[in-house]
Design a protein around this motif. Structure first.
Motif, short mmCIF file in Angstrom:
data_model
loop_
_atom_site.label_atom_id
_atom_site.label_comp_id
_atom_site.label_asym_id
_atom_site.label_seq_id
_atom_site.Cartn_x
_atom_site.Cartn_y
_atom_site.Cartn_z
N ILE A 170 102.89 43.90 3.51
CA ILE A 170 102.19 42.66 3.83
C ILE A 170 100.95 42.96 4.66
N LYS A 171 101.09 43.82 5.65
CA LYS A 171 99.92 44.18 6.47
C LYS A 171 98.87 44.89 5.63
N VAL A 172 99.30 45.80 4.77
CA VAL A 172 98.35 46.55 3.94
C VAL A 172 97.62 45.63 2.97
N TRP A 173 98.32 44.61 2.46
CA TRP A 173 97.66 43.66 1.55
C TRP A 173 96.46 43.01 2.24
N PHE A 174 96.65 42.59 3.47
CA PHE A 174 95.55 41.97 4.22
C PHE A 174 94.48 43.01 4.57
N ARG A 175 94.90 44.20 4.90
CA ARG A 175 93.96 45.25 5.30
C ARG A 175 93.07 45.68 4.15
N ASP A 176 93.60 45.66 2.92
CA ASP A 176 92.87 46.15 1.77
C ASP A 176 91.97 45.10 1.11
N LEU A 177 91.94 43.88 1.62
CA LEU A 177 91.08 42.86 1.03
C LEU A 177 89.63 43.30 1.07
N PRO A 178 88.86 43.07 0.00
CA PRO A 178 87.44 43.47 -0.01
C PRO A 178 86.67 42.85 1.15
N THR A 179 86.98 41.59 1.46
CA THR A 179 86.36 40.90 2.59
C THR A 179 87.46 40.47 3.54
N PRO A 180 87.49 41.00 4.76
CA PRO A 180 88.53 40.61 5.72
C PRO A 180 88.51 39.09 5.94
N LEU A 181 89.67 38.51 6.19
CA LEU A 181 89.75 37.06 6.30
C LEU A 181 88.99 36.51 7.50
N LEU A 182 88.78 37.32 8.51
CA LEU A 182 87.96 36.90 9.66
C LEU A 182 86.59 37.56 9.62
N GLY A 183 86.26 38.17 8.50
CA GLY A 183 84.99 38.90 8.40
C GLY A 183 83.77 38.01 8.42
N SER A 184 83.91 36.76 7.98
CA SER A 184 82.76 35.86 7.94
C SER A 184 82.55 35.10 9.24
N THR A 185 83.43 35.31 10.20
CA THR A 185 83.33 34.62 11.49
C THR A 185 82.57 35.47 12.49
N HIS A 213 90.79 31.33 1.99
CA HIS A 213 91.06 32.18 3.14
C HIS A 213 91.77 31.42 4.26
N GLN A 214 91.38 30.16 4.46
CA GLN A 214 92.00 29.39 5.54
C GLN A 214 93.49 29.20 5.29
N SER A 215 93.86 28.85 4.08
CA SER A 215 95.28 28.65 3.78
C SER A 215 96.07 29.94 3.92
N ILE A 216 95.48 31.06 3.51
CA ILE A 216 96.19 32.35 3.61
C ILE A 216 96.36 32.75 5.07
N LEU A 217 95.36 32.46 5.90
CA LEU A 217 95.49 32.74 7.33
C LEU A 217 96.59 31.88 7.96
N LYS A 218 96.67 30.63 7.56
CA LYS A 218 97.73 29.77 8.09
C LYS A 218 99.10 30.23 7.61
N TRP A 219 99.14 30.75 6.39
CA TRP A 219 100.40 31.31 5.90
C TRP A 219 100.82 32.49 6.77
N LEU A 220 99.87 33.35 7.13
CA LEU A 220 100.18 34.50 7.97
C LEU A 220 100.59 34.06 9.37
N LEU A 221 99.97 33.01 9.87
CA LEU A 221 100.38 32.47 11.17
C LEU A 221 101.82 31.98 11.12
N ASP A 222 102.18 31.29 10.06
CA ASP A 222 103.56 30.80 9.93
C ASP A 222 104.54 31.96 9.80
N LEU A 223 104.11 33.02 9.13
CA LEU A 223 104.96 34.22 9.06
C LEU A 223 105.14 34.81 10.46
N SER A 224 104.07 34.82 11.24
CA SER A 224 104.15 35.33 12.62
C SER A 224 105.11 34.48 13.45
N VAL A 225 105.10 33.17 13.23
CA VAL A 225 106.01 32.28 13.95
C VAL A 225 107.46 32.61 13.59
N GLU A 226 107.72 32.89 12.32
CA GLU A 226 109.07 33.26 11.90
C GLU A 226 109.56 34.50 12.64
#
Length: 347
Positions: A170-185, A213-226
């Protein structure tokens, strides 16, 4: 001698030169290449990949091929080169728009199916109770095998029972994205959100990120909550989860580790992103808690007879239920008997 007239006449003669025979054209390397591409086009090879109904135009001048999204969200590609077809199955390193996705309640955009699958696998294996989940690294050989199963396009990866392999993937999937999910911020905005009190500014930044990207970040936040829900057994606090998750959401610029100034700047930036993600986790935890309390209150309100439902409804608004005609007397007596417990405030 008239040089100008001779040049014009030579140009006319050259323009009237006969074209090369068609056979010679067909024997050329370029012609053979074109015919090969044409045969690939005529084979009507196609693949289907679910997408977020966003059009991705990938065209080829020779094949006039492309990738288009149908009304039902299916991504259809004709005359796709073999290398591209293989890449679409790789899962890792693809933009979210090219991943197979599933509609998950609670999110605006569909979520990559592989993420949902791995979350389900962790749940079935009681992975969220595993000590050091997302922090402990798996054996390299085991992880490489698991990742290869995912990239093969088969469902063999679902047989994996190695919790650390799944969590790491799961971590590697996010790490390997061509554009990081917070890269545009902008980092200055991230830093300002961390320096501010509360999590309002951090949430505002999250809400400004474009879909999906926003929905995927919220999904990861919910995973973190779990994960944090089971902190008593897995020993993973919100800070610990942020430390292992945040580095996969941005790209750290290259720096010279021997240069003390740049090394310290990189460390500060890393801590800022970690604190930013921790703020968002705390916000999401509070949202989940409020949602659970609201659901519990709704259950109480709908339970029992009419009188019980009225009592529950008043209780939600922190109103005391007393017998009719005794309310004023009770409040007055309480005021007389019990002095105020609030300390005096300075003017």
């Amino acid at each position: 001698m008239d040089i100008t007239n001779d040049a014009v006449q030579a140009s006319k003669n050259e323009s009237k030169a006969p074209e090369k025979p068609l056979k010679e054209k067909r024997d050329s390397w370029l012609w053979k290449k074109f015919r090969k591409l044409e045969s690939t086009k005529n084979s009507n090879q196609s693949i289907q990949v679910e997408s977020n109904k966003e059009i991705l135009a990938v065209t080829s001048m020779e094949l006039k091929s492309g990738i288009n999204v149908s009304s039902d969200g299916k991504l259809e590609a004709t005359a796709l080169p073999m290398a591209w077809s293989k890449a679409l199955k790789a899962t890792f390193g693809l933009p979210p728009q090219l991943c197979t996705v599933s509609k998950v309640p609670g999110y605006v955009s569909p979520i990559p199916t592989i993420l949902e699958d791995m979350k389900t696998m962790l749940t079935n294996l009681n992975g969220f109770q595993s000590e050091g989940i997302f922090r402990l690294a798996p054996e390299k050989q085991d992880f490489d095998s698991f990742k290869a199963d995912i990239s093969s396009g088969s469902d063999n990866y679902k047989n994996c029972d190695n919790i650390n392999c799944i969590a790491n993937a799961i971590k590697v999937w996010f790490r390997d994205l061509p554009t990081p999910l917070l890269g545009s911020t902008d980092f200055s905005d991230i830093n300002a959100a961390v320096l501010a009190e509360g999590y309002e500014k951090a949430v505002a930044i999250l809400d400004s990120i474009l879909e999906p990207h926003q929905s995927i970040l919220k999904w990861l936040l919910d995973l973190s909550v779990e994960v944090i829900k089971e902190s008593a057994t897995n020993r993973m606090s919100s800070e610990a989860v942020s430390i292992v998750m945040a580095p996969n959401l941005y790209k750290m610029p290259a720096f010279d580790p021997t240069d003390l100034a740049t090394a310290l700047a990189a460390m500060k930036k890393s801590k800022t992103y970690t604190k930013f993600w921790e703020r968002l986790i705390d916000w999401r935890c509070e949202m989940v808690t409020k949602g659970a309390e609201s659901a519990e209150d709704d259950g109480k309100e709908n339970a029992g007879g009419p009188e019980e439902r009225v009592e529950a409804r008043k209780s939600i608004h922190n109103l005391d239920i007393v017998e009719e005609g005794s309310s004023a007397k009770t409040e007055t007596d309480d005021a007389k008997q019990e002095p105020s417990s609030n300390p005096p405030t300075d003017a």
